[in-house]
Write a protein that holds these residues in place. Structure first.
Motif, short mmCIF file in Angstrom:
data_model
loop_
_atom_site.label_atom_id
_atom_site.label_comp_id
_atom_site.label_asym_id
_atom_site.label_seq_id
_atom_site.Cartn_x
_atom_site.Cartn_y
_atom_site.Cartn_z
N PHE A 78 0.87 -1.17 0.00
CA PHE A 78 0.00 0.00 0.00
C PHE A 78 0.91 1.22 0.00
N SER A 79 0.79 2.05 -1.00
CA SER A 79 1.75 3.14 -1.18
C SER A 79 1.52 4.34 -0.27
N ASN A 80 0.32 4.56 0.20
CA ASN A 80 0.01 5.73 1.01
C ASN A 80 0.26 5.40 2.49
N MET A 81 1.47 5.72 2.96
CA MET A 81 1.86 5.36 4.33
C MET A 81 1.05 6.12 5.38
N LEU A 83 -2.14 7.07 5.11
CA LEU A 83 -3.44 6.39 5.19
C LEU A 83 -3.29 5.03 5.86
N LEU A 84 -2.23 4.29 5.53
CA LEU A 84 -1.99 3.00 6.19
C LEU A 84 -1.84 3.20 7.70
N SER A 85 -1.12 4.24 8.10
CA SER A 85 -0.96 4.54 9.52
C SER A 85 -2.31 4.79 10.19
N LYS A 86 -3.17 5.55 9.53
CA LYS A 86 -4.50 5.84 10.08
C LYS A 86 -5.32 4.56 10.19
N ILE A 87 -5.26 3.73 9.17
CA ILE A 87 -6.01 2.46 9.18
C ILE A 87 -5.55 1.57 10.33
N LEU A 88 -4.24 1.44 10.47
CA LEU A 88 -3.70 0.58 11.53
C LEU A 88 -4.04 1.14 12.91
N PHE A 89 -4.00 2.45 13.06
CA PHE A 89 -4.35 3.05 14.34
C PHE A 89 -5.83 2.82 14.65
#
Length: 191
Positions: A78-81, A83-89
């Protein structure tokens, strides 16, 4: 669960068993219980490099506890780090672990703390980290509730959320359809 995955004979037919466990409200610990070698389901899948399975387990609210998230970030493909951070949080990952995701390019240099701080100030990681902290510190009540509801419901959230009595648009919000691409909410077996 773990034994079925390890002893499978090729293919992805075991995924049907995973789906059944999640649909039929399996005990949350059955997905997060380590096997004989100490590896949890999500860790095992990470080693298999199967991004669709990793995303599916995130959409189904499997635990992210104990994972090395900086190592894991590339496995999501997933290229958008940010957004990935928000999802994981929102999925329950600790803020400190997500900080390490955003700083991984600087952290992996092995430099002194002073040099590290100078590099951080000049890196894109600093901006992403600032944006992530902004997100965490300015979350709406709705966002805070989502994280708590997900924590309370546990694995298998897509089938369990329908029994909570929330309207469909709130169910979609709790399972993070506003953040996670639709393609990750289903699994293809390919057998």
């Amino acid at each position: 669960m773990y034994g079925i995955m390890i002893h499978r004979h090729g293919g992805r037919k075991w995924i049907n068993f995973l789906k059944l466990l999640l649909i039929h409200k399996c005990h949350p610990s059955s997905l997060d219980t380590p096997g004989e070698d100490g590896i949890m389901l999500l860790q095992w899948i990470l080693e298999k490099e199967e991004a669709d399975l990793i995303w599916y387990l995130v959409t189904e609210n499997c635990s992210l506890e104990g994972l090395d998230l900086p190592y894991v970030k590339n496995k999501f493909q997933f290229s958008n780090m940010l957004l990935l951070s928000k999802i994981l949080f929102e999925s329950g990952a600790p803020k400190s672990e997500i900080k390490n995701i955003n700083l991984s390019s600087v952290l992996n240099t092995g430099l002194s703390f002073t040099t590290y701080n100078l590099m951080l100030e000049e890196s894109d990681d600093k901006q992403q980290l600032d944006e992530f902290y902004n997100f965490c510190n300015s979350r709406s009540l709705k966002s805070r509730c989502r994280r708590e509801i997900r924590n309370g419901i546990g694995p298998g959230i897509s089938s369990k959320i329908t029994q909570v009595g929330l309207p469909k648009y709130l169910q979609d919000y709790v399972v993070m359809k506003d953040l996670i691409p639709e393609k990750y909410f289903t699994l293809v077996i390919n057998n």
